[in-house]
Design a protein around this motif. Sequence first.
Motif, PDB file in Angstrom:
ATOM      1  N   ASN A   1       0.843  -1.189   0.000  1.00 18.77           N
ATOM      2  CA  ASN A   1       0.000   0.000   0.000  1.00 18.77           C
ATOM      3  C   ASN A   1       0.886   1.249   0.000  1.00 18.77           C
ATOM      4  OD1 ASN A   1      -1.822   2.056   0.433  1.00 18.77           O
ATOM      5  ND2 ASN A   1      -2.793   1.136   2.218  1.00 18.77           N
ATOM      6  N   VAL A   2       1.261   1.699  -1.182  1.00 23.13           N
ATOM      7  CA  VAL A   2       2.203   2.812  -1.308  1.00 23.13           C
ATOM      8  C   VAL A   2       1.651   4.073  -0.654  1.00 23.13           C
ATOM      9  CG1 VAL A   2       3.458   4.295  -2.913  1.00 23.13           C
ATOM     10  CG2 VAL A   2       3.181   1.861  -3.418  1.00 23.13           C
ATOM     11  N   GLY A   3       0.390   4.397  -0.930  1.00 22.43           N
ATOM     12  CA  GLY A   3      -0.214   5.599  -0.377  1.00 22.43           C
ATOM     13  C   GLY A   3      -0.249   5.588   1.141  1.00 22.43           C
ATOM     14  N   GLY A   4      -0.638   4.454   1.703  1.00 24.44           N
ATOM     15  CA  GLY A   4      -0.705   4.346   3.152  1.00 24.44           C
ATOM     16  C   GLY A   4       0.665   4.361   3.814  1.00 24.44           C
ATOM     17  N   TRP A   5       1.662   3.887   3.102  1.00 21.92           N
ATOM     18  CA  TRP A   5       3.022   3.798   3.642  1.00 21.92           C
ATOM     19  C   TRP A   5       3.628   5.181   3.874  1.00 21.92           C
ATOM     20  CZ3 TRP A   5       5.300  -0.588   5.291  1.00 21.92           C
ATOM     21  CH2 TRP A   5       6.672  -0.588   5.525  1.00 21.92           C
ATOM     22  N   VAL A   6       3.365   6.103   2.981  1.00 18.51           N
ATOM     23  CA  VAL A   6       3.999   7.425   3.056  1.00 18.51           C
ATOM     24  C   VAL A   6       3.173   8.437   3.837  1.00 18.51           C
ATOM     25  CG1 VAL A   6       5.271   7.090   0.907  1.00 18.51           C
ATOM     26  CG2 VAL A   6       3.009   8.131   0.828  1.00 18.51           C
ATOM     27  N   GLN A   7       1.902   8.153   4.078  1.00 12.48           N
ATOM     28  CA  GLN A   7       1.052   9.106   4.791  1.00 12.48           C
ATOM     29  C   GLN A   7       1.119   8.875   6.295  1.00 12.48           C
ATOM     30  OE1 GLN A   7      -2.876   8.768   3.154  1.00 12.48           O
ATOM     31  NE2 GLN A   7      -2.289   9.531   1.137  1.00 12.48           N
ATOM     32  N   ASN A   8       2.323   9.042   6.857  1.00 16.98           N
ATOM     33  CA  ASN A   8       2.480   8.763   8.278  1.00 16.98           C
ATOM     34  C   ASN A   8       2.288   9.985   9.155  1.00 16.98           C
ATOM     35  OD1 ASN A   8       4.786  10.106   7.586  1.00 16.98           O
ATOM     36  ND2 ASN A   8       6.201   8.440   8.068  1.00 16.98           N
ATOM     37  N   ASN A   9       1.826  11.091   8.578  1.00 21.54           N
ATOM     38  CA  ASN A   9       1.526  12.272   9.375  1.00 21.54           C
ATOM     39  C   ASN A   9       0.059  12.331   9.779  1.00 21.54           C
ATOM     40  OD1 ASN A   9       4.176  13.324   9.307  1.00 21.54           O
ATOM     41  ND2 ASN A   9       3.832  14.154   7.261  1.00 21.54           N
ATOM     42  N   GLU A  10      -0.740  11.439   9.216  1.00 21.15           N
ATOM     43  CA  GLU A  10      -2.160  11.404   9.545  1.00 21.15           C
ATOM     44  C   GLU A  10      -2.381  10.699  10.891  1.00 21.15           C
ATOM     45  OE1 GLU A  10      -4.390  12.903   7.698  1.00 21.15           O
ATOM     46  OE2 GLU A  10      -2.909  13.475   6.167  1.00 21.15           O
ATOM     47  N   ALA A  11      -3.430  11.092  11.579  1.00 15.59           N
ATOM     48  CA  ALA A  11      -3.706  10.527  12.905  1.00 15.59           C
ATOM     49  C   ALA A  11      -3.938   9.020  12.848  1.00 15.59           C
ATOM     50  CB  ALA A  11      -4.913  11.227  13.523  1.00 15.59           C
ATOM     51  N   ASN A  12      -4.514   8.538  11.741  1.00 17.35           N
ATOM     52  CA  ASN A  12      -4.847   7.119  11.632  1.00 17.35           C
ATOM     53  C   ASN A  12      -3.863   6.355  10.752  1.00 17.35           C
ATOM     54  OD1 ASN A  12      -5.580   8.290   9.200  1.00 17.35           O
ATOM     55  ND2 ASN A  12      -7.288   6.864   8.874  1.00 17.35           N
ATOM     56  N   TRP A  13      -2.623   6.848  10.682  1.00 19.64           N
ATOM     57  CA  TRP A  13      -1.681   6.237   9.735  1.00 19.64           C
ATOM     58  C   TRP A  13      -1.442   4.758  10.025  1.00 19.64           C
ATOM     59  CZ3 TRP A  13       3.117   4.162  11.091  1.00 19.64           C
ATOM     60  CH2 TRP A  13       3.586   4.459  12.361  1.00 19.64           C
ATOM     61  N   ARG A  14      -1.498   4.368  11.293  1.00 19.40           N
ATOM     62  CA  ARG A  14      -1.298   2.957  11.628  1.00 19.40           C
ATOM     63  C   ARG A  14      -2.446   2.085  11.103  1.00 19.40           C
ATOM     64  NH1 ARG A  14       2.819   1.945  15.144  1.00 19.40           N
ATOM     65  NH2 ARG A  14       3.651   3.711  16.313  1.00 19.40           N
ATOM     66  N   ASP A  15      -3.617   2.687  10.938  1.00 17.39           N
ATOM     67  CA  ASP A  15      -4.775   1.937  10.459  1.00 17.39           C
ATOM     68  C   ASP A  15      -4.728   1.677   8.958  1.00 17.39           C
ATOM     69  OD1 ASP A  15      -5.838   1.923  13.032  1.00 17.39           O
ATOM     70  OD2 ASP A  15      -6.927   3.801  12.711  1.00 17.39           O
ATOM     71  N   VAL A  16      -3.966   2.482   8.229  1.00 20.42           N
ATOM     72  CA  VAL A  16      -3.968   2.352   6.770  1.00 20.42           C
ATOM     73  C   VAL A  16      -2.628   1.878   6.206  1.00 20.42           C
ATOM     74  CG1 VAL A  16      -5.747   4.098   6.511  1.00 20.42           C
ATOM     75  CG2 VAL A  16      -3.354   4.788   6.412  1.00 20.42           C
ATOM     76  N   ARG A  17      -1.569   2.010   6.960  1.00 18.11           N
ATOM     77  CA  ARG A  17      -0.237   1.700   6.421  1.00 18.11           C
ATOM     78  C   ARG A  17      -0.130   0.247   5.952  1.00 18.11           C
ATOM     79  NH1 ARG A  17       5.770   3.040   8.984  1.00 18.11           N
ATOM     80  NH2 ARG A  17       6.637   3.484   6.944  1.00 18.11           N
ATOM     81  N   TYR A  18      -0.679  -0.652   6.731  1.00 15.88           N
ATOM     82  CA  TYR A  18      -0.571  -2.078   6.407  1.00 15.88           C
ATOM     83  C   TYR A  18      -1.882  -2.631   5.854  1.00 15.88           C
ATOM     84  CZ  TYR A  18       3.598  -1.409   9.247  1.00 15.88           C
ATOM     85  OH  TYR A  18       4.793  -0.944   9.747  1.00 15.88           O
ATOM     86  N   LEU A  19      -2.657  -1.764   5.229  1.00 16.95           N
ATOM     87  CA  LEU A  19      -3.931  -2.166   4.639  1.00 16.95           C
ATOM     88  C   LEU A  19      -3.677  -2.713   3.237  1.00 16.95           C
ATOM     89  CD1 LEU A  19      -7.010  -2.236   5.021  1.00 16.95           C
ATOM     90  CD2 LEU A  19      -7.105   0.066   4.048  1.00 16.95           C
TER      91      LEU A  19
ATOM     92  N   ILE B   1       6.243 -13.941   8.422  1.00 20.40           N
ATOM     93  CA  ILE B   1       5.293 -13.171   9.228  1.00 20.40           C
ATOM     94  C   ILE B   1       4.509 -12.232   8.321  1.00 20.40           C
ATOM     95  CG2 ILE B   1       5.019 -11.461  11.065  1.00 20.40           C
ATOM     96  CD1 ILE B   1       7.544 -12.532  12.336  1.00 20.40           C
ATOM     97  N   PHE B   2       3.199 -12.339   8.374  1.00 24.17           N
ATOM     98  CA  PHE B   2       2.337 -11.404   7.643  1.00 24.17           C
ATOM     99  C   PHE B   2       1.988 -10.238   8.566  1.00 24.17           C
ATOM    100  CE2 PHE B   2       1.922 -14.955   4.803  1.00 24.17           C
ATOM    101  CZ  PHE B   2       1.685 -14.373   3.563  1.00 24.17           C
ATOM    102  N   ASN B   3       2.372  -9.046   8.154  1.00 24.35           N
ATOM    103  CA  ASN B   3       2.151  -7.838   8.940  1.00 24.35           C
ATOM    104  C   ASN B   3       1.102  -6.925   8.286  1.00 24.35           C
ATOM    105  OD1 ASN B   3       2.837  -6.283  11.260  1.00 24.35           O
ATOM    106  ND2 ASN B   3       4.071  -4.918  10.005  1.00 24.35           N
ATOM    107  N   ASN B   4       0.432  -7.436   7.255  1.00 23.86           N
ATOM    108  CA  ASN B   4      -0.615  -6.658   6.572  1.00 23.86           C
ATOM    109  C   ASN B   4      -1.936  -6.788   7.340  1.00 23.86           C
ATOM    110  OD1 ASN B   4      -0.597  -9.416   5.813  1.00 23.86           O
ATOM    111  ND2 ASN B   4      -1.829  -8.986   3.993  1.00 23.86           N
ATOM    112  N   ASN B   5      -1.909  -6.246   8.558  1.00 27.70           N
ATOM    113  CA  ASN B   5      -2.980  -6.543   9.506  1.00 27.70           C
ATOM    114  C   ASN B   5      -3.999  -5.422   9.691  1.00 27.70           C
ATOM    115  OD1 ASN B   5      -1.321  -4.763  10.891  1.00 27.70           O
ATOM    116  ND2 ASN B   5      -0.406  -6.359  12.156  1.00 27.70           N
ATOM    117  N   SER B   6      -3.847  -4.286   8.996  1.00 31.63           N
ATOM    118  CA  SER B   6      -4.773  -3.166   9.209  1.00 31.63           C
ATOM    119  C   SER B   6      -6.216  -3.552   8.896  1.00 31.63           C
ATOM    120  CB  SER B   6      -4.368  -1.963   8.350  1.00 31.63           C
ATOM    121  OG  SER B   6      -3.102  -1.483   8.736  1.00 31.63           O
ATOM    122  N   GLY B   7      -6.400  -4.347   7.846  1.00 31.12           N
ATOM    123  CA  GLY B   7      -7.747  -4.736   7.438  1.00 31.12           C
ATOM    124  C   GLY B   7      -8.071  -6.178   7.737  1.00 31.12           C
ATOM    125  N   GLY B   8      -7.260  -6.822   8.550  1.00 34.81           N
ATOM    126  CA  GLY B   8      -7.518  -8.211   8.917  1.00 34.81           C
ATOM    127  C   GLY B   8      -7.153  -9.213   7.839  1.00 34.81           C
TER     128      GLY B   8
END
Length: 238
Positions: free
Chosen positions: A157-175, A203-210
């Motif tokens: 998820n390229v978009g989620g990876w770089v948007q780490n200034n957003e409050a919910n960045w942990r929710d989307v980074r590994y989506l 180890i699968f770390n793509n856990n934001s969306g289950g």
Amino acid sequence: MQPERNYIKWNQETPERFGFIIKAYQGMTGHLRGESPFAGGMEQMFEVFLQSIRPVQEAGKLKAVLFQYPPWFDCNKTNVDVLRDAKEKLGDVPVALEFRHQSWFTEEMRKKTLTFMRREGWMHSICDEPQAGIGSVPTVLEVTHPEMTMVRFHGRNVGGWVQNNEANWRDVRYLYHYNQQELLEWKTWLLELQHQTREVCVIFNNNSGGHAAGNAKELMKLLGLEYEGLGPRQLDLF
């Protein structure tokens, strides 16, 4: 920093064949923001960490301690010394190394980085992650330790990876959900890695969306892997 009693509990509640890969405390890898809770500095921090994981190590369940360094940990002599110091402080504890800064694997530095890891005794934590500039690393299919190699799936998820200034960045980074073609490609790579090291831990770390558990089960099916007596459910441990 997890207290020793937690590791005692987890050790008791997992089967004998269960293995732990424990992430190094954030202060040990430069992730800690703000003041350190350890008045004795890095020496005390490492000592407390080693004491805490002792029950797992003594039970023979410790596969490795994972040192995942931050995106600002770039390739330079100072940081090479940081790695040497960390390895020395861990002694005979098995350690795996994961970078997040592209400079370690540039065309000029890639061979030198891998040679350093082999010489110093670091297991390689190979990444599948978004290719999003200097703060991400390519997939480098190289084994650096005969005992074990790690592979961590962070999603693409390229978009989620770089948007780490957003409050919910942990929710989307590994989506991210890996499709079958992507997993089939990894099946081939994993079988190649298996010939070079005693064990490959995935180890699968793509856990934001289950998606992590489903992708893991799909890859197991592609590889023809079956496990028995693993229980209990991971989240029940906590």
